[in-house]
Write an enzyme that holds these catalytic residues in place. Structure first.
Site, PDB file in Angstrom:
ATOM      1  N   LYS A 215       0.854  -1.195   0.000  1.00 19.14           N
ATOM      2  CA  LYS A 215       0.000   0.000   0.000  1.00 19.14           C
ATOM      3  C   LYS A 215       0.889   1.244   0.000  1.00 19.14           C
ATOM      4  O   LYS A 215       1.931   1.269   0.658  1.00 19.14           O
ATOM      5  CB  LYS A 215      -0.914  -0.025   1.231  1.00 19.14           C
ATOM      6  CG  LYS A 215      -2.018   1.029   1.214  1.00 19.14           C
ATOM      7  CD  LYS A 215      -2.931   0.864   2.441  1.00 19.14           C
ATOM      8  CE  LYS A 215      -4.023   1.921   2.477  1.00 19.14           C
ATOM      9  NZ  LYS A 215      -4.919   1.751   3.651  1.00 19.14           N
TER      10      LYS A 215
ATOM     11  N   SER B 241      -9.766   1.776   2.613  1.00 19.92           N
ATOM     12  CA  SER B 241      -8.871   2.528   1.766  1.00 19.92           C
ATOM     13  C   SER B 241      -7.803   1.684   1.076  1.00 19.92           C
ATOM     14  O   SER B 241      -7.166   2.150   0.127  1.00 19.92           O
ATOM     15  CB  SER B 241      -8.183   3.607   2.605  1.00 19.92           C
ATOM     16  OG  SER B 241      -7.327   3.011   3.554  1.00 19.92           O
TER      17      SER B 241
ATOM     18  N   SER C 135      -9.942  -0.577   6.847  1.00 18.74           N
ATOM     19  CA  SER C 135      -9.366  -0.392   5.515  1.00 18.74           C
ATOM     20  C   SER C 135      -8.692  -1.619   4.902  1.00 18.74           C
ATOM     21  O   SER C 135      -8.343  -1.608   3.729  1.00 18.74           O
ATOM     22  CB  SER C 135      -8.363   0.765   5.536  1.00 18.74           C
ATOM     23  OG  SER C 135      -9.052   1.982   5.603  1.00 18.74           O
TER      24      SER C 135
END
Lengths: 546, 544
Positions: B121, B196, B220
């Site tokens: 990420k 996210s 997330s």
């Protein structure tokens, strides 16, 4: 209050006995009426002191800090506040905070925590300062001190509100600053990631040096217990003495290791509520603390007396050394909102009783205790303050008397010839070659009559400059005092024989000539003849045949 | 690799997956890791650990690390224009695979993750590789260090394949709040992958990489895992070092793992867990060997989870949860019962309070954490002739609307006069939630709930309705407030798209009991019938 000098309150870097210098001229131009006005008011003074800790590494990362390094050479992702970097507390910071808390007679919080104090400024890389807000590590203490004799002396106890841990910010460098030429603002060592440690603002190139960012500080907040400049300056000087005794900071004001901001307000004598408080910054020495406060008291008193008390506003004023005045730096419009909240990146600070006890046991003898001990030994306050002022001097003195040296004689040697030598050579007591045990030996040798006081002085200077042993020097240079009466008698006879004319004059009534004979005899004894014995024998001989 | 990737002319999916497409015809998708498995699984068979099969294949010299990497990169190259799960793809993957092959040739020891391509990420720092957290404010920023989690998997031989797309600084539930691109859900390209960590979830779902790292502040990792039909693991707060994770809300943030099987997520967790002296909030607890949980199904008895007490959180099946989700979860309940679990319903009265408390605390912390993006040291600096203007302009240009909204909310919540009513009160709610969970977990081994109230929704559907989007976090935020570990894994499907949309089941465990979650999750997954684990389009393509 306006005397010319405060005697040694502390020692600066060079370890020269420091002095709070107040030029006698400074205030003499002020009218007598002003003095009269100030008499009608009482000043309330509180001090916030930031002490930079002398830990090997910063508070939350492994970077070392050395004052005066090239800008941005002692930085890492953590103290630069790079994304993803996290603080980890240096345990020495806690240790030092506990030491200072105990030395200031504070109550320690066994459970404290860190908080974030938030504001934007280019020298604050994270946009917040890690500090302690509602639960400081130490609270409710006090600091004892003795005012110098020249200021009337007297013992004072000033309250300590709190001591808390926090981190220092970086420094802004303006491109025009002489100290920071193009050459030393380069090394933003992390290269590409530092797209800019520079800001273009106000039309000037402003640069940031983050070396100091993250250096641990202890902030000490005093109670508003001081009433004049001298008390405030002596408070600051005692704080410096304590941190140096503890070894938690070098306490150097010039380098910013000890920074004092003072709050001053005045009120008519007899009034209980406080007047409007003004903060003064930029105080780089004890004497500027003293002078800035006295200036500010007079300024406020004058405004009051002229019915303009409402012109005293809550503000930050700057002490200007050049003009010897305080000037407005910024007005405070209400309280700033720092939006404090608990620092989530750091666990709570938990102190165990055992840890606190072990620190307590390791504390050195503190200045106040030392002063009381010296006082009990029969020393004058002047001597006490001199000896206890610098931990190294006091340790030297303690070591000397521990070897059995006479207290008063040791004091006299240290405050006299040794201090003079240090001053001339700009050396600290730890830099001179003389060892305490040799001073003790020297004092003992004089006391026992092995050497004369005059020879003692000569040896002292040799020891100060080159070191060595008293016994060795006496032997090597054949300096042992001549105490054998028959040997001295021989010398007396010889001199009398060689100076018949003077002898006749003496016997004719010119008795002043005794000094001449004594000098001649001392000369041929190479200064080693015991003066008492010499004079005794000389007199006997001079008077015998008359 | 990146540049060629992004300069491909847009292709329609049908063309892309068509066997007549000349661009992909020569490429054999059979050489992707599925080849490593002993039997080529159909899309409905239980997922096998890709990590273990890669290891087996490399050690038995069935395939080289270079071949493996090439197969993944090829698929990535072909799918990426449609999915946009990556913000950056590493140029060094093949070089690293080659060097691994040399080591294997020389019979040197290789780490547990040797040859495993890991997506990271974009808010997790990777040295000398762009790390922007999906924000303009960090455009072109390359950190000078690796996050501890990255450093650890690299030491075991894992290879960073690239940086995955995300909602800016983790603030969002759709990945639409990325400053750079919108990621599509591999199950239906018109839908969001969740967020996210949407890029990380989509990348694993589409087999663009083997496993990936995400971060979970309020769900997330878990919600996108549910939306994309993959396994998402949110460890206990403190289990994995946060060093190198760009902070959103420090007291809630954890780095989590995505895998196409429970085993893969667990193995990745083993690799990155444990105390780190660079993170004062990382736990010193010993890390158990999570991999020992992944026993073969053949060794399981008829009731392998006999006696396990499972509590279904009543409040999670209240109004506002789609019927399809409810029935999928109830199906999971039956399945757990068949495995021998004792099911009961538990109530967490504080559950509905979690959402407002979460948004106050997370916003408050983020308003502080994002202060450092001031344009002074990195990122884009606005030209201004005055200091406040410089800050204002740099931040106005650098941050997107969602981030600005949360900074404003958080600043408000921490302001003098409001602190007690908001931040402090939210902290009290947090304590209450922790107590409620403690009680429930004293009586149950694990708790279960849906991972999200709905399956993946359409791109743009909730973009202008932040409250609706926030409400979608109801299933997950409580777990962050309590700091507990949770595993999300596919448990069924609802209608939607061409082939149905995956539904995730959330299993919540006691603090530091990831071991139990992985064991239960693994057995659940291996015994689940008729559930597809690979998006059909990807499976089709792989089958060709």
């Amino acid at each position: 209050m306006k005397n010319s000098q405060i005697q040694p309150a502390t020692q600066e870097k060079q370890q020269q006995p420091p002095q709070i210098k107040v030029s006698p001229q400074t205030h003499q131009t002020k009218t007598k009426t002003l003095d009269k006005i100030t008499q009608d008011y009482e000043a309330i003074i509180g001090i916030e002191t930031h002490v930079q800790l002398s830990t090997l590494t910063k508070a939350f990362c492994g970077c070392p800090y050395n004052y005066g390094s090239q800008p941005n050479t002692s930085i890492c992702p953590i103290c630069m506040g790079l994304p993803g970097a996290l603080p980890v507390l240096n345990s020495k910071v806690i240790e030092f905070a506990v030491k200072l808390g105990l030395a200031l007679n504070c109550k320690l919080s066994l459970n404290s925590k860190f908080d974030r104090k938030q504001y934007f400024y280019p020298d604050l890389p994270k946009g917040y300062q890690i500090s302690q807000f509602d639960i400081p590590i130490a609270t409710s203490g006090y600091l004892d001190l003795d005012l110098p004799v020249e200021f009337g002396g007297g013992h004072r106890r000033f309250g300590i509100t709190r001591v808390h841990m926090e981190e220092d910010a970086g420094k802004l460098l303006h491109s025009g600053d002489g100290d920071y030429s193009q050459e030393n603002t380069i090394p933003l060592t992390l290269g590409s990631l530092l797209m800019a440690a520079c800001l273009l603002c106000f039309g000037n190139l402003l640069q940031v040096d983050l070396n100091r960012a993250g250096v641990p500080l202890l902030e000490i907040v005093s109670e508003p217990d001081m009433r004049n400049g001298i008390e405030a300056a002596e408070y600051a000087s005692e704080v410096q003495r304590v941190v140096r005794y503890l070894g938690v900071s070098n306490g150097n004001m010039q380098e910013g290791s000890l920074r004092c901001d003072v709050n001053v307000s005045i009120r008519p004598i007899g009034q209980s509520e406080f007047g409007t408080k003004v903060e003064i910054k930029n105080l780089n020495s004890f004497s500027s603390i003293n002078r800035a406060i006295d200036f500010e008291i007079e300024r406020q008193a004058l405004l009051h007396s002229q019915g303009q008390g409402d012109q005293i506003v809550q503000e930050t004023r700057l002490w200007e050394e050049g003009s010897q005045k305080t000037v407005t730096m910024r007005k405070k419009e209400g309280l700033s909102d720092y939006r404090y909240f608990p620092e989530p990146d750091l666990p709570e600070v938990i102190l165990t009783e055992e840890f606190v006890d072990s620190i307590h046991r390791s504390l050195p003898e503190l200045p106040e205790v030392k002063r009381r001990r010296y006082e009990k030994m029969g020393l004058s306050m002047q001597d006490v303050l001199f000896l206890a002022n610098d931990i190294n001097v006091s340790q030297f003195f303690d070591a000397t008397i521990a070897m059995g040296a006479d207290v008063k004689l040791a004091t006299n040697w240290i405050m006299g010839d040794i201090a003079a030598y240090m001053k001339n050579e700009k050396l600290s007591i730890s830099e001179i070659k003389l060892a305490p045990e040799e001073l003790a030996e020297l004092i003992a040798s004089i006391k026992s009559g092995t050497i004369s006081g005059k020879i003692g002085k000569e040896i002292l200077f040799e020891l100060l400059a080159k070191g060595g042993m008293v016994k060795g020097l006496i032997k090597e240079k054949d300096l042992v005092q001549i105490v054998d009466p028959s040997e001295i008698e021989k010398m007396v006879d010889k001199v009398l024989l060689e100076n018949p004319k003077q002898l006749e004059q003496y016997r004719g009534g010119k008795t002043k000539l005794q000094g001449y004979f004594a000098g001649q005899i001392m000369k041929i004894s190479k200064g080693k003849a015991n003066p008492g014995l010499l004079n005794k024998i000389l007199l006997e001989k001079l008077n015998a045949k008359s | 690799m990146v540049s060629t990737l992004h300069h491909h002319p847009p292709r329609s999916l049908s063309r892309f997956f068509s066997s007549s497409s000349t661009t992909i015809k020569s490429r054999s998708f059979h050489s992707k890791p599925i080849l490593c498995s002993d039997q080529s699984p159909s899309s409905t068979s239980s997922p096998q650990s890709q990590i273990l099969s890669i290891r087996h294949s490399l050690l038995s010299r069935h395939v080289t690390a270079t071949q493996l990497a090439e197969s993944y990169l090829t698929r990535l190259k072909l799918t990426e224009p449609h999915l946009k799960s990556f913000l950056h793809v590493s140029e060094h993957v093949l070089k690293q695979a080659e060097s691994l092959d040399h080591r294997i040739d020389r019979n040197e020891n290789i780490g547990l993750l040797a040859g495993v391509l890991v997506g990271v990420k974009d808010n997790i720092c990777t040295m000398d590789m762009p790390s922007t957290a999906g924000s303009r404010v960090l455009e072109n920023y390359r950190p000078p260090f690796d996050a501890t989690a990255v450093k650890r998997f690299k030491e075991l031989g894992g290879i960073v394949v690239g940086k995955t797309n995300m909602d800016e600084f983790g603030m969002g539930s759709t990945t639409e709040a990325s400053a750079f691109q919108v990621t599509a859900n591999p199950w239906d390209l018109s839908r969001v992958p969740g967020g996210s960590s949407g890029g990380s979830a989509a990348a694993v779902s589409a087999r663009q990489c083997v496993v990936s790292l995400g971060s979970d502040t309020g769900g997330s990792v878990r919600q996108p895992a549910s939306f994309c039909g993959v396994v998402g693991l949110k460890p206990t707060y403190g289990r994995v070092s946060r060093y190198g994770l760009m902070a959103y809300a420090s007291s809630l943030d954890v780095i989590g793992c995505f895998g196409s099987s429970v085993a893969d997520a667990g193995i990745l967790l083993s690799a990155i867990s444990g105390h780190d002296r660079l993170d004062a909030t990382s736990s010193k607890r010993e890390v158990p060997d999570f991999t020992s949980q992944f026993i073969s199904t053949e060794l399981l008895g008829s009731k392998p989870l006999k006696g396990l007490r499972v509590g279904l959180i009543r409040e999670t099946l209240d109004n506002g949860v789609d019927n399809g989700i409810k029935s999928a979860v109830l199906g999971a309940v039956s399945h757990l019962e068949e495995l021998g679990c004792t099911l009961s319903e538990v109530s967490l009265p504080s559950f509905p309070l979690g959402l407002p408390a979460y948004y106050i605390l997370a916003s408050s912390e983020s308003s502080s954490n994002l202060s450092r993006y001031d344009g002074v040291r990195y990122g884009n600096q606005a030209t201004a002739d005055e200091l406040n203007a410089l800050y204002g302009d740099s931040r106005a240009k650098g941050f997107g609307p969602e981030v600005k909204m949360r900074i404003l909310m958080g600043t408000y919540g921490l302001s003098a006069g409001y602190y007690d009513a908001y931040y402090k009160r939210a902290q009290q709610v947090r304590t209450l939630i922790q107590k409620n969970f403690k009680t429930a977990l004293d009586e149950n081994d694990i708790l279960i709930s849906p991972a999200a109230p709905s399956a993946a929704y359409k791109i743009g559907e909730k973009k202008n309705d932040p409250l609706a989007m926030y409400a979608g976090d109801i299933m997950t935020v409580n777990v962050n407030l309590a700091g507990l570990p949770a595993l999300v894994l596919p448990c069924g499907f609802v209608e939607g798209g061409a082939a149905g949309l995956p539904v995730g089941l959330q299993m919540i465990g006691a603090a530091f009991d990831e071991e139990k979650l992985l064991k239960v999750g693994h057995i659940f997954e291996q015994t689940l019938q008729g559930c597809r684990f690979i998006p059909p389009l990807i499976a089709d393509c792989d089958a060709q």
